[in-house]
Design a protein around this motif. Structure first.
Motif, short mmCIF file in Angstrom:
data_model
loop_
_atom_site.label_atom_id
_atom_site.label_comp_id
_atom_site.label_asym_id
_atom_site.label_seq_id
_atom_site.Cartn_x
_atom_site.Cartn_y
_atom_site.Cartn_z
N ARG A 153 2.76 -7.53 1.54
CA ARG A 153 1.50 -8.09 2.02
C ARG A 153 0.36 -7.75 1.04
N HIS A 154 0.37 -6.53 0.54
CA HIS A 154 -0.68 -6.12 -0.39
C HIS A 154 -0.37 -6.51 -1.83
N PHE A 155 0.90 -6.40 -2.21
CA PHE A 155 1.31 -6.63 -3.60
C PHE A 155 2.61 -7.44 -3.59
N PRO A 156 2.52 -8.74 -3.71
CA PRO A 156 3.73 -9.56 -3.61
C PRO A 156 4.71 -9.37 -4.76
N THR A 157 4.25 -8.81 -5.88
CA THR A 157 5.13 -8.60 -7.03
C THR A 157 4.84 -7.24 -7.68
N ARG A 158 5.76 -6.79 -8.48
CA ARG A 158 5.58 -5.57 -9.26
C ARG A 158 4.36 -5.73 -10.18
N GLU A 159 4.19 -6.91 -10.74
CA GLU A 159 3.07 -7.17 -11.64
C GLU A 159 1.74 -7.07 -10.91
N ALA A 160 1.69 -7.54 -9.67
CA ALA A 160 0.46 -7.45 -8.87
C ALA A 160 0.11 -5.98 -8.59
N LEU A 161 1.13 -5.18 -8.33
CA LEU A 161 0.91 -3.75 -8.12
C LEU A 161 0.40 -3.09 -9.40
N ALA A 162 1.02 -3.41 -10.53
CA ALA A 162 0.58 -2.85 -11.81
C ALA A 162 -0.85 -3.27 -12.13
N GLU A 163 -1.18 -4.52 -11.87
CA GLU A 163 -2.52 -5.01 -12.14
C GLU A 163 -3.54 -4.27 -11.29
N ALA A 164 -3.21 -4.01 -10.04
CA ALA A 164 -4.13 -3.27 -9.16
C ALA A 164 -4.32 -1.84 -9.66
N VAL A 165 -3.25 -1.20 -10.12
CA VAL A 165 -3.37 0.14 -10.70
C VAL A 165 -4.28 0.09 -11.92
N TYR A 166 -4.05 -0.88 -12.78
CA TYR A 166 -4.86 -1.04 -13.99
C TYR A 166 -6.34 -1.20 -13.65
N HIS A 167 -6.64 -2.11 -12.72
CA HIS A 167 -8.04 -2.32 -12.35
C HIS A 167 -8.65 -1.07 -11.73
N GLY A 168 -7.87 -0.33 -10.98
CA GLY A 168 -8.37 0.93 -10.41
C GLY A 168 -8.68 1.95 -11.49
N GLU A 169 -7.81 2.04 -12.50
CA GLU A 169 -8.06 2.98 -13.60
C GLU A 169 -9.31 2.59 -14.37
N VAL A 170 -9.47 1.30 -14.65
CA VAL A 170 -10.66 0.83 -15.37
C VAL A 170 -11.91 1.11 -14.54
N ALA A 171 -11.85 0.84 -13.25
CA ALA A 171 -13.01 1.09 -12.39
C ALA A 171 -13.38 2.57 -12.38
N THR A 172 -12.38 3.45 -12.34
CA THR A 172 -12.63 4.89 -12.37
C THR A 172 -13.32 5.30 -13.67
N LEU A 173 -12.83 4.77 -14.79
CA LEU A 173 -13.43 5.11 -16.08
C LEU A 173 -14.85 4.56 -16.20
N CYS A 174 -15.07 3.35 -15.72
CA CYS A 174 -16.41 2.77 -15.77
C CYS A 174 -17.38 3.53 -14.86
N GLY A 195 6.74 8.06 -15.89
CA GLY A 195 7.50 7.19 -16.78
C GLY A 195 8.63 6.47 -16.08
N GLY A 196 8.58 6.43 -14.74
CA GLY A 196 9.68 5.83 -14.00
C GLY A 196 9.35 4.54 -13.28
N PHE A 197 8.29 3.87 -13.67
CA PHE A 197 7.88 2.65 -12.97
C PHE A 197 8.99 1.61 -12.97
N PHE A 198 9.69 1.46 -14.09
CA PHE A 198 10.75 0.46 -14.19
C PHE A 198 12.07 0.95 -13.60
N ASP A 199 12.19 2.26 -13.38
CA ASP A 199 13.42 2.81 -12.83
C ASP A 199 13.54 2.58 -11.33
N LEU A 200 12.44 2.26 -10.71
CA LEU A 200 12.42 2.06 -9.26
C LEU A 200 12.61 0.59 -8.91
N ARG A 201 13.32 0.36 -7.82
CA ARG A 201 13.31 -0.99 -7.26
C ARG A 201 11.92 -1.21 -6.68
N PHE A 202 11.48 -2.43 -6.62
CA PHE A 202 10.13 -2.69 -6.11
C PHE A 202 9.97 -2.16 -4.69
#
Length: 189
Positions: free
Chosen positions: A52-73, A29-36
């Motif tokens: 280089r891998h994730f230029p923004t916090r949103e890009a990192l979150a999106e990659a986590v999301y896609h990884g979770e979806v891929a795992t479930l699928c 629950g600390g994703f927003f508590d951290l500096r990028f």
């Protein structure tokens, strides 16, 4: 970073370490508590590697999301390949409840963070709904599930379960809802 160029092994390891650090922050629950930049430190990589891998916090979150979806699928495909159709569907729905329970902060944080990126959420939602559709279709074809209910209704039940995760007796109630869904899907004798 382009998606069509495969990563070297060391770059792939560093990217996975960044994703793992982000998942841990979500779960705590600390994703927003951290500096990028803190994600780089937690992953044991330099800040240049992070950007280089994730230029923004949103890009990192999106990659986590896609990884979770891929795992479930992937889990849905594995169950479909190894269990009878009705058992695969039941196991997947119960696994979804386990996943929601284990990653309570993830869904809420992702929804907040990615509200402006609805296309990314929609893409993941479509992939997950297709996995559920495949499970339901296989169960219908096996004669174990009614043919007048589609995967959309099952997805709605899963969304409801996830949305209610703040209830005091959530886990038991979530299991009860899955039982109700499975009973409702069962083909009458």
């Amino acid at each position: 970073m382009t998606a069509d160029k495969p990563l070297r092994a060391d770059a792939r390891r560093k990217r996975e370490a960044l994703l793992a650090a982000a998942r841990q922050a979500f779960d705590a629950g600390g994703f927003f508590d951290l500096r990028f930049d803190d994600f780089a430190r937690l992953a044991g990589v330099g800040t240049g590697t992070l950007y280089r891998h994730f230029p923004t916090r949103e890009a990192l979150a999106e990659a986590v999301y896609h990884g979770e979806v891929a795992t479930l699928c992937d889990r849905a495909r594995q169950l479909r390949a190894t269990l009878p159709a009705a058992e695969a569907l039941a196991a997947f729905l119960r696994d979804m409840v386990d996943h929601i329970a284990a990653h309570q902060g993830l869904a809420r944080t992702l929804a907040t963070l990615m509200a402006d990126r609805s296309s990314a959420l929609a893409e993941g939602s479509r992939a997950l709904e297709q996995a559920v559709t495949d499970l339901v279709t296989a169960a219908v074809q096996a004669g174990a599930v009614r043919d007048d209910v589609d995967a959309g209704a099952v997805m709605m039940a899963l969304h409801g379960i996830g949305a209610a995760h703040d209830r005091p007796n959530w886990r038991a109630e979530a299991d009860d809802v899955i039982t109700l869904v499975l009973d409702g899907l069962r083909r009458p004798l």
